[in-house]
Each structure stands twice: as C-alpha cells, then as structure tokens.
Write a protein that holds these residues in place. Structure first.
Motif, PDB file in Angstrom:
ATOM      1  N   PHE A  71       0.690  -1.223  -0.140  1.00 20.60           N
ATOM      2  CA  PHE A  71      -0.082   0.015   0.002  1.00 20.60           C
ATOM      3  C   PHE A  71       0.795   1.219   0.039  1.00 20.60           C
ATOM      4  CE2 PHE A  71      -2.160   3.255   2.250  1.00 20.60           C
ATOM      5  CZ  PHE A  71      -3.364   3.672   1.665  1.00 20.60           C
ATOM      6  N   MET A  72       2.148   1.282   0.657  1.00 20.47           N
ATOM      7  CA  MET A  72       2.865   2.550   0.779  1.00 20.47           C
ATOM      8  C   MET A  72       3.426   2.690  -0.639  1.00 20.47           C
ATOM      9  SD  MET A  72       2.792   3.812   3.471  1.00 20.47           S
ATOM     10  CE  MET A  72       4.159   4.697   3.509  1.00 20.47           C
ATOM     11  N   SER A  73       3.693   1.681  -1.352  1.00 18.21           N
ATOM     12  CA  SER A  73       4.221   2.097  -2.707  1.00 18.21           C
ATOM     13  C   SER A  73       3.001   2.625  -3.682  1.00 18.21           C
ATOM     14  CB  SER A  73       5.024   0.815  -3.420  1.00 18.21           C
ATOM     15  OG  SER A  73       6.051   0.591  -3.001  1.00 18.21           O
ATOM     16  N   PHE A  74       1.946   2.081  -3.485  1.00 10.59           N
ATOM     17  CA  PHE A  74       0.729   2.596  -4.343  1.00 10.59           C
ATOM     18  C   PHE A  74       0.348   3.892  -3.734  1.00 10.59           C
ATOM     19  CE2 PHE A  74      -3.979   2.770  -4.857  1.00 10.59           C
ATOM     20  CZ  PHE A  74      -3.828   2.759  -6.261  1.00 10.59           C
ATOM     21  N   ARG A  75       0.393   4.186  -2.494  1.00 13.13           N
ATOM     22  CA  ARG A  75       0.197   5.292  -1.917  1.00 13.13           C
ATOM     23  C   ARG A  75       0.998   6.717  -2.284  1.00 13.13           C
ATOM     24  NH1 ARG A  75      -0.157   6.966   4.431  1.00 13.13           N
ATOM     25  NH2 ARG A  75      -1.019   9.002   4.424  1.00 13.13           N
ATOM     26  N   PRO A  81      -0.287  -1.208 -12.099  1.00 12.77           N
ATOM     27  CA  PRO A  81       0.636  -2.328 -12.715  1.00 12.77           C
ATOM     28  C   PRO A  81       2.233  -2.344 -12.397  1.00 12.77           C
ATOM     29  CG  PRO A  81      -0.769  -1.109 -14.157  1.00 12.77           C
ATOM     30  CD  PRO A  81      -0.838  -0.423 -12.775  1.00 12.77           C
ATOM     31  N   GLN A  82       2.530  -1.087 -11.840  1.00  9.06           N
ATOM     32  CA  GLN A  82       3.945  -1.142 -11.480  1.00  9.06           C
ATOM     33  C   GLN A  82       4.164  -1.809  -9.990  1.00  9.06           C
ATOM     34  OE1 GLN A  82       4.326   3.248 -11.499  1.00  9.06           O
ATOM     35  NE2 GLN A  82       5.607   3.306 -13.399  1.00  9.06           N
ATOM     36  N   VAL A  83       2.936  -1.600  -9.131  1.00  5.91           N
ATOM     37  CA  VAL A  83       3.172  -2.137  -7.879  1.00  5.91           C
ATOM     38  C   VAL A  83       3.001  -3.416  -8.070  1.00  5.91           C
ATOM     39  CG1 VAL A  83       1.706  -2.597  -5.817  1.00  5.91           C
ATOM     40  CG2 VAL A  83       2.006  -0.411  -6.506  1.00  5.91           C
ATOM     41  N   ALA A  84       2.137  -4.161  -9.017  1.00 10.91           N
ATOM     42  CA  ALA A  84       2.063  -5.736  -9.032  1.00 10.91           C
ATOM     43  C   ALA A  84       3.166  -6.147  -9.652  1.00 10.91           C
ATOM     44  CB  ALA A  84       0.868  -6.014 -10.020  1.00 10.91           C
ATOM     45  N   LEU A  85       3.980  -5.467 -10.510  1.00  7.62           N
ATOM     46  CA  LEU A  85       5.364  -5.815 -11.234  1.00  7.62           C
ATOM     47  C   LEU A  85       6.352  -5.847 -10.037  1.00  7.62           C
ATOM     48  CD1 LEU A  85       6.719  -6.795 -13.798  1.00  7.62           C
ATOM     49  CD2 LEU A  85       7.298  -4.342 -13.909  1.00  7.62           C
ATOM     50  N   ALA A 163      10.750   0.378  -3.402  1.00  3.18           N
ATOM     51  CA  ALA A 163      11.343  -0.582  -2.490  1.00  3.18           C
ATOM     52  C   ALA A 163      10.119  -1.240  -1.432  1.00  3.18           C
ATOM     53  CB  ALA A 163      12.370   0.280  -1.432  1.00  3.18           C
ATOM     54  N   PRO A 164       9.311  -0.467  -1.122  1.00  2.00           N
ATOM     55  CA  PRO A 164       8.151  -0.970   0.084  1.00  2.00           C
ATOM     56  C   PRO A 164       7.600  -2.194  -0.615  1.00  2.00           C
ATOM     57  CG  PRO A 164       7.876   1.089  -0.132  1.00  2.00           C
ATOM     58  CD  PRO A 164       8.910   0.999  -0.950  1.00  2.00           C
TER      59      PRO A 164
END
Length: 239
Positions: A71-75, A81-85, A163-164
């Motif tokens: 969630f921190m990377s998404f937020r 898609p970048q978070v999923a990758l 990183a998260p």
C-alpha cells in the motif's frame, strides 16, 4: 586413551548438547527421527516457548506487513501495474533467497561446538525431527531480524517508491514458503503440482540431503544442477 564419541541424551534439552558431537554432528543430524513429538530444546521455559511456532501464526503476523508495504508504494505514486510488477519481482527474489539460504547457510558443514549449536537451531533440528509441526515455521522474532537487512538492501538498491512493494513481495514469498512447507510435511496433496513438490522435498529429507534445495519450486535446482537424480536416490537408499 580412547575417547568415546559423545552421545546425545534425548531425555534432556538438546541445544547445548549437539555441539559436543563435533565432527560426528553432520552424520547425526541427517539421521531423521520420524515422530510428531518434537524434542525439548532448552531447560528455560521462555526460551523453549520462543522455539515453537504454529503454522497459522505466520500469515497472521506477516500478511498485514505485506499489505502495508504494498500500500505504501501505491500511496506514494506507483501505478497498480507497477506495484504488481514490483511484488512479483519480490516473490522472484524470494525464490532465489530461499534456494541460496537453504543450500549454503542451512546446509553448511560444521564441526565446532558453537557452529553445530547454531546450525541445529537454524535448520539441523528440522532434519533431525522433520515431522515436528511446531518447528516447521520460522519464529516471528527470528524472521524480524532477517527482515532488517532485506529492507536496508531494497532501500539502497531500488527507487524509494519501489522498495516497499519489492520488500512486500519478498515477504509474501516467505509467507507462502512457510505455509507450503508445513503442508508438504503434514498435508495430503491432491493435485500434481503439490504432489511433485512433496516428493521433491521428502526426497531431500530422507534420500538425498545434498540436493533438492528449492521448496516452493524446483526452478533454481534446475538452474544450478541440484535436482536429485534417480541414481542419487538409489545410492542414498542403499547406504
């Protein structure tokens, strides 16, 4: 004067005994005792308690950390898609980490008192008592210690936004590893994939301990040539 080999007394706590086995430790620890009743590690009640972990504690403790990390990377700006990758990348990193740690750390050869003792705590106990259900999962306190260098590495080597999620994916891979590990020892696989994983892992325990280091997959065993062959299994069975 002939010195008799040290004999482990299973009626007493084991951890501070196994170091005295010296050069005989490696042979001793790879002669499994197939029983669901695990041995006592420490005389101290609280130390003993820290060595016992039920499998369902692992997802309860670590999945919230995985969710928070992702969630921190998404937020902070990554797209879905970048978070999923990034999460998939973290899982891939875990598969290699699992293989490397299992092969080179958990199966290191030791002969010294403290080397034997530390190895027994890390992994030797699992090979000696492979069906001890309370010591199949890594205790959360120990996992937290291992998490620190991984988090530092991801912070130093990957973009701050990535990183998260990368850390969360790696931790998710670990959670899957511990849950699958328990299942391979105590479950009843009903499909080809889990049956093959169980066969591979039990071969590692009972036939060819020097090969078959992948647990969640045999990917890296195939890459590095450590898949047990039929001849390996037959050789170990005849010893």
């Amino acid at each position: 004067m002939v010195v008799k080999p040290f004999t482990v007394d299973f009626d007493k706590p084991l951890v501070f005994q196994v170091g005295h086995l010296g050069k005989g430790y490696n042979e001793w620890v790879h002669q499994p005792i197939v029983s669901k009743e695990g041995p006592r590690f420490f005389g101290n009640y609280y130390l003993e308690l820290l060595t016992r972990t039920t499998w369902w504690v692992i997802p309860i403790v670590w999945l919230p950390v995985v969710s928070w990390s992702v969630f921190m990377s998404f937020r902070t700006g990554l797209t879905l898609p970048q978070v999923a990758l990034s999460v998939v990348g973290g899982i891939f990193i875990w598969t290699l980490t699992e293989y490397v740690m299992h092969r080179f750390l958990f199966h290191m050869k030791t002969t010294s008192y403290w080397g034997n003792t530390i190895h027994y705590l890390l992994h030797g106990c699992h090979h000696k008592h492979p069906m001890d259900g309370m010591r199949l999962a890594f205790p959360p306190a120990a996992t937290a210690i291992f998490c620190v260098p991984f988090w530092i590495m991801f912070r130093l080597l990957s973009p701050p936004l990535v990183a998260p999620a990368l850390f969360g994916g790696t931790l998710l891979g670990y959670v899957a590893y511990d849950v699958i590990h328990y299942y391979l020892h105590h479950g009843k696989p009903s499909n080809r994939l889990t049956q093959d994983l169980m066969k591979s892992h039990l071969n590692h325990h009972f036939r060819v301990q020097s090969k078959g280091f992948g647990l969640t997959s045999t990917l890296w065993d195939n890459v590095f040539g450590t898949v047990p062959s039929t001849k390996d299994a037959e050789k170990m069975s005849n010893q």
